[in-house]
Design a protein around this motif. Structure first.
Motif, PDB file in Angstrom:
ATOM      1  N   HIS A   1       0.838  -1.197   0.000  1.00 45.62           N
ATOM      2  CA  HIS A   1       0.000   0.000   0.000  1.00 45.62           C
ATOM      3  C   HIS A   1       0.875   1.251   0.000  1.00 45.62           C
ATOM      4  CE1 HIS A   1      -2.134   3.308   2.010  1.00 45.62           C
ATOM      5  NE2 HIS A   1      -3.251   2.798   1.506  1.00 45.62           N
ATOM      6  N   ASP A   2       1.883   1.287   0.875  1.00 43.55           N
ATOM      7  CA  ASP A   2       2.733   2.466   0.978  1.00 43.55           C
ATOM      8  C   ASP A   2       3.584   2.661  -0.267  1.00 43.55           C
ATOM      9  OD1 ASP A   2       1.649   2.920   3.419  1.00 43.55           O
ATOM     10  OD2 ASP A   2       3.446   2.492   4.584  1.00 43.55           O
ATOM     11  N   ALA A   3       3.982   1.577  -0.920  1.00 43.91           N
ATOM     12  CA  ALA A   3       4.765   1.707  -2.148  1.00 43.91           C
ATOM     13  C   ALA A   3       3.944   2.382  -3.238  1.00 43.91           C
ATOM     14  CB  ALA A   3       5.249   0.340  -2.624  1.00 43.91           C
ATOM     15  N   VAL A   4       2.677   1.995  -3.370  1.00 43.99           N
ATOM     16  CA  VAL A   4       1.827   2.615  -4.388  1.00 43.99           C
ATOM     17  C   VAL A   4       1.544   4.073  -4.034  1.00 43.99           C
ATOM     18  CG1 VAL A   4      -0.388   2.513  -5.587  1.00 43.99           C
ATOM     19  CG2 VAL A   4       0.815   0.404  -5.021  1.00 43.99           C
ATOM     20  N   LEU A   5       1.291   4.353  -2.770  1.00 44.28           N
ATOM     21  CA  LEU A   5       1.098   5.736  -2.355  1.00 44.28           C
ATOM     22  C   LEU A   5       2.355   6.552  -2.627  1.00 44.28           C
ATOM     23  CD1 LEU A   5      -0.504   7.987  -1.066  1.00 44.28           C
ATOM     24  CD2 LEU A   5       0.154   7.102   1.190  1.00 44.28           C
ATOM     25  N   GLY A   6       3.520   5.959  -2.381  1.00 40.64           N
ATOM     26  CA  GLY A   6       4.768   6.646  -2.684  1.00 40.64           C
ATOM     27  C   GLY A   6       4.894   6.969  -4.161  1.00 40.64           C
ATOM     28  N   ALA A   7       4.473   6.044  -5.016  1.00 36.10           N
ATOM     29  CA  ALA A   7       4.503   6.290  -6.459  1.00 36.10           C
ATOM     30  C   ALA A   7       3.579   7.438  -6.831  1.00 36.10           C
ATOM     31  CB  ALA A   7       4.101   5.027  -7.217  1.00 36.10           C
ATOM     32  N   GLU A   8       2.405   7.500  -6.195  1.00 36.00           N
ATOM     33  CA  GLU A   8       1.451   8.574  -6.485  1.00 36.00           C
ATOM     34  C   GLU A   8       2.001   9.929  -6.088  1.00 36.00           C
ATOM     35  OE1 GLU A   8      -2.472   5.699  -5.880  1.00 36.00           O
ATOM     36  OE2 GLU A   8      -2.191   7.446  -4.580  1.00 36.00           O
ATOM     37  N   LEU A   9       2.815   9.982  -5.040  1.00 36.51           N
ATOM     38  CA  LEU A   9       3.354  11.253  -4.572  1.00 36.51           C
ATOM     39  C   LEU A   9       4.654  11.631  -5.281  1.00 36.51           C
ATOM     40  CD1 LEU A   9       2.740  10.934  -0.731  1.00 36.51           C
ATOM     41  CD2 LEU A   9       1.362  12.157  -2.411  1.00 36.51           C
ATOM     42  N   LEU A  10       5.509  10.654  -5.538  1.00 34.36           N
ATOM     43  CA  LEU A  10       6.815  10.932  -6.129  1.00 34.36           C
ATOM     44  C   LEU A  10       6.779  11.058  -7.645  1.00 34.36           C
ATOM     45  CD1 LEU A  10       8.981   8.445  -4.043  1.00 34.36           C
ATOM     46  CD2 LEU A  10       9.273  10.933  -4.055  1.00 34.36           C
ATOM     47  N   GLY A  11       5.826  10.376  -8.280  1.00 30.00           N
ATOM     48  CA  GLY A  11       5.863  10.267  -9.736  1.00 30.00           C
ATOM     49  C   GLY A  11       4.721  10.966 -10.436  1.00 30.00           C
ATOM     50  N   ARG A  12       4.743  10.851 -11.729  1.00 30.60           N
ATOM     51  CA  ARG A  12       3.647  11.298 -12.582  1.00 30.60           C
ATOM     52  C   ARG A  12       3.475  10.259 -13.677  1.00 30.60           C
ATOM     53  NH1 ARG A  12       5.898  13.196 -17.263  1.00 30.60           N
ATOM     54  NH2 ARG A  12       8.126  13.716 -17.167  1.00 30.60           N
ATOM     55  N   GLY A  13       2.260  10.139 -14.192  1.00 32.27           N
ATOM     56  CA  GLY A  13       2.006   9.154 -15.239  1.00 32.27           C
ATOM     57  C   GLY A  13       0.843   8.257 -14.883  1.00 32.27           C
ATOM     58  N   ALA A  14       1.016   6.954 -15.088  1.00 30.40           N
ATOM     59  CA  ALA A  14      -0.079   5.984 -14.927  1.00 30.40           C
ATOM     60  C   ALA A  14      -0.270   5.616 -13.465  1.00 30.40           C
ATOM     61  CB  ALA A  14       0.210   4.745 -15.764  1.00 30.40           C
ATOM     62  N   ILE A  15      -0.780   6.566 -12.688  1.00 28.88           N
ATOM     63  CA  ILE A  15      -0.980   6.387 -11.252  1.00 28.88           C
ATOM     64  C   ILE A  15      -2.233   7.145 -10.829  1.00 28.88           C
ATOM     65  CG2 ILE A  15       1.398   5.961 -10.508  1.00 28.88           C
ATOM     66  CD1 ILE A  15       1.749   8.942 -10.127  1.00 28.88           C
ATOM     67  N   GLY A  16      -2.712   6.853  -9.627  1.00 28.10           N
ATOM     68  CA  GLY A  16      -3.787   7.630  -9.038  1.00 28.10           C
ATOM     69  C   GLY A  16      -5.174   7.323  -9.548  1.00 28.10           C
ATOM     70  N   GLY A  17      -5.335   6.255 -10.318  1.00 27.92           N
ATOM     71  CA  GLY A  17      -6.642   5.901 -10.849  1.00 27.92           C
ATOM     72  C   GLY A  17      -7.191   4.648 -10.207  1.00 27.92           C
ATOM     73  N   PHE A  18      -7.318   3.579 -11.015  1.00 24.91           N
ATOM     74  CA  PHE A  18      -7.865   2.335 -10.463  1.00 24.91           C
ATOM     75  C   PHE A  18      -6.834   1.660  -9.563  1.00 24.91           C
ATOM     76  CE2 PHE A  18      -5.434  -0.492 -13.192  1.00 24.91           C
ATOM     77  CZ  PHE A  18      -5.599  -1.758 -12.651  1.00 24.91           C
ATOM     78  N   ALA A  19      -7.320   0.897  -8.623  1.00 19.77           N
ATOM     79  CA  ALA A  19      -6.449   0.109  -7.756  1.00 19.77           C
ATOM     80  C   ALA A  19      -7.198  -1.137  -7.316  1.00 19.77           C
ATOM     81  CB  ALA A  19      -5.994   0.913  -6.538  1.00 19.77           C
ATOM     82  N   VAL A  20      -6.485  -2.228  -7.246  1.00 19.76           N
ATOM     83  CA  VAL A  20      -7.017  -3.492  -6.736  1.00 19.76           C
ATOM     84  C   VAL A  20      -6.001  -4.032  -5.731  1.00 19.76           C
ATOM     85  CG1 VAL A  20      -7.796  -5.828  -7.262  1.00 19.76           C
ATOM     86  CG2 VAL A  20      -8.113  -3.995  -8.950  1.00 19.76           C
ATOM     87  N   MET A  21      -6.454  -4.328  -4.537  1.00 17.65           N
ATOM     88  CA  MET A  21      -5.592  -4.951  -3.536  1.00 17.65           C
ATOM     89  C   MET A  21      -6.254  -6.227  -3.067  1.00 17.65           C
ATOM     90  SD  MET A  21      -3.797  -3.310  -0.158  1.00 17.65           S
ATOM     91  CE  MET A  21      -2.500  -4.245   0.692  1.00 17.65           C
ATOM     92  N   ALA A  22      -5.442  -7.237  -2.854  1.00 17.35           N
ATOM     93  CA  ALA A  22      -5.942  -8.529  -2.381  1.00 17.35           C
ATOM     94  C   ALA A  22      -5.026  -9.055  -1.290  1.00 17.35           C
ATOM     95  CB  ALA A  22      -6.023  -9.532  -3.525  1.00 17.35           C
ATOM     96  N   VAL A  23      -5.600  -9.785  -0.362  1.00 22.47           N
ATOM     97  CA  VAL A  23      -4.821 -10.450   0.672  1.00 22.47           C
ATOM     98  C   VAL A  23      -5.350 -11.864   0.853  1.00 22.47           C
ATOM     99  CG1 VAL A  23      -4.403  -8.282   1.900  1.00 22.47           C
ATOM    100  CG2 VAL A  23      -6.296  -9.757   2.624  1.00 22.47           C
ATOM    101  N   LEU A  24      -4.504 -12.718   1.377  1.00 20.44           N
ATOM    102  CA  LEU A  24      -4.943 -13.979   1.972  1.00 20.44           C
ATOM    103  C   LEU A  24      -4.962 -13.724   3.471  1.00 20.44           C
ATOM    104  CD1 LEU A  24      -2.947 -16.662  -0.064  1.00 20.44           C
ATOM    105  CD2 LEU A  24      -5.140 -15.580  -0.586  1.00 20.44           C
ATOM    106  N   ASP A  25      -6.141 -13.780   4.060  1.00 25.23           N
ATOM    107  CA  ASP A  25      -6.272 -13.406   5.470  1.00 25.23           C
ATOM    108  C   ASP A  25      -5.739 -14.504   6.390  1.00 25.23           C
ATOM    109  OD1 ASP A  25      -8.250 -15.378   5.678  1.00 25.23           O
ATOM    110  OD2 ASP A  25      -9.904 -13.951   5.605  1.00 25.23           O
ATOM    111  N   ALA A  26      -5.969 -14.330   7.677  1.00 26.75           N
ATOM    112  CA  ALA A  26      -5.414 -15.247   8.671  1.00 26.75           C
ATOM    113  C   ALA A  26      -5.878 -16.681   8.478  1.00 26.75           C
ATOM    114  CB  ALA A  26      -5.760 -14.769  10.074  1.00 26.75           C
ATOM    115  N   THR A  27      -7.037 -16.862   7.866  1.00 29.45           N
ATOM    116  CA  THR A  27      -7.550 -18.210   7.596  1.00 29.45           C
ATOM    117  C   THR A  27      -7.142 -18.729   6.219  1.00 29.45           C
ATOM    118  OG1 THR A  27      -9.646 -17.480   6.603  1.00 29.45           O
ATOM    119  CG2 THR A  27      -9.551 -17.624   9.003  1.00 29.45           C
ATOM    120  N   GLY A  28      -6.435 -17.900   5.454  1.00 27.63           N
ATOM    121  CA  GLY A  28      -6.046 -18.277   4.098  1.00 27.63           C
ATOM    122  C   GLY A  28      -7.058 -17.904   3.042  1.00 27.63           C
ATOM    123  N   ALA A  29      -8.162 -17.257   3.460  1.00 30.34           N
ATOM    124  CA  ALA A  29      -9.217 -16.882   2.514  1.00 30.34           C
ATOM    125  C   ALA A  29      -8.812 -15.643   1.718  1.00 30.34           C
ATOM    126  CB  ALA A  29     -10.520 -16.620   3.258  1.00 30.34           C
TER     127      ALA A  29
END
Length: 293
Positions: A2-30
């Motif tokens: 999450h912080d890496a993408v936020l860093g890209a949005e602040l440090l860079g310009r270009g293909a950033i700041g639009g759509f985002a998809v994040m996924a995790v495998l939670d504590a149960t593996g779901a």
């Protein structure tokens, strides 16, 4: 990540700041997803429990992409996640999306690097890069031959016995080695290391006080509590403008702790800097000195 993408949005310009998809495998593996079409990573409403997820992945670029957005990040509970850049969801020779094909190989027991290499070697002229991580935290990543011919690529990879991190990007432009900056930022968060960079956030309006030198005053949580400016015109503006200039001092309890690595572009009104609607715009990245950040 999450912080890496936020860093890209602040440090860079270009293909950033639009759509985002994040996924995790939670504590149960779901498998769990969060998605947004606009606003970048700050528009994702993430549960607090995700902070402790052992396996996570994210993809982000410009706005308004084809639905469902989850097609850009393949995942399966108990198996792993496959993200990437360019067009990781492009169908391969057999009609299966490249990221899904790599995920299927993980499900069959292949190691992530083996899975990524097999898919991309079979689709050398497809426009994609893949990053795969399995439920055990093993990492694999690569670009197709076509993608490797681009001159705007960035890559960061690091793995130890207890953690792994992979990052690919393109079409984002910034000063210096962006991938290295983002990778080190994400790695420090992942490993609980003393950060060399941190995010500062404007939560409430703060007065712009005239001073001989620009300075951002923050509390222990990184919240901006006061702003000093040497710009004699700034406090008199009534519009969105740069409230924190690049390189401004950062002080906590009066002690110099770093300098602004990005700028804060918010609403100036009645001599104060006021937060704006876009959450990422209320944040700046600071380079910290060799002190506890």
């Amino acid at each position: 990540m999450h912080d890496a993408v936020l860093g890209a949005e602040l440090l860079g310009r270009g293909a950033i700041g639009g759509f985002a998809v994040m996924a995790v495998l939670d504590a149960t593996g779901a498998l769990q997803y969060r998605v947004t079409q606009r606003g970048g990573v700050c528009a994702l409403e993430m549960p607090a429990s995700w902070q402790s997820a052992r396996v996570a992945a994210i993809i982000s670029s410009g706005p308004d992409r084809p639905e469902p957005l989850t097609q850009f990040l393949a995942g399966a509970g108990g198996v792993g996640l496959v993200t990437g850049h360019r067009l990781p969801n492009t169908q391969g020779e057999d009609g299966t999306a490249l990221n899904r094909a790599a995920l299927d190989r993980l499900a069959e027991g292949q190691a992530p690097q083996q899975a990524v290499d097999a898919v991309l070697q079979a689709h050398a002229e497809w426009d994609a890069g893949l990053v795969a991580i399995d439920a055990q935290g093993r990492l694999g990543m690569a670009n197709s031959a076509r993608a490797r011919r681009r001159d705007d690529l960035g890559e960061f990879r690091r793995a130890t016995a207890g953690a792994s991190l992979g990052l690919l990007h393109n079409s984002i432009y910034a000063r210096g080695d962006l991938a290295a900056q983002l990778g080190e930022l994400a790695w420090s968060r992942l490993r609980g290391l003393a950060p060399r960079s941190c995010f500062l956030v404007l939560v409430d309006a703060v007065p712009l006080v005239s001073a001989s030198r620009d300075c951002v005053h923050v509390d222990a949580q990184g919240t901006i509590v006061a702003l000093e400016t040497a710009n004699p015109r700034l406090a008199g503006l009534d519009r969105v403008s740069t409230a924190v200039y690049l390189g401004a001092d950062v002080r906590r309890d009066g002690v110099l702790v770093g300098a602004a690595a990005t700028e804060l572009y918010v609403r100036i009104r009645a001599g104060a800097a006021c937060p704006v609607a876009l959450p990422a715009q209320n944040r700046l990245l600071a380079r910290m000195n060799d002190v506890e950040a």
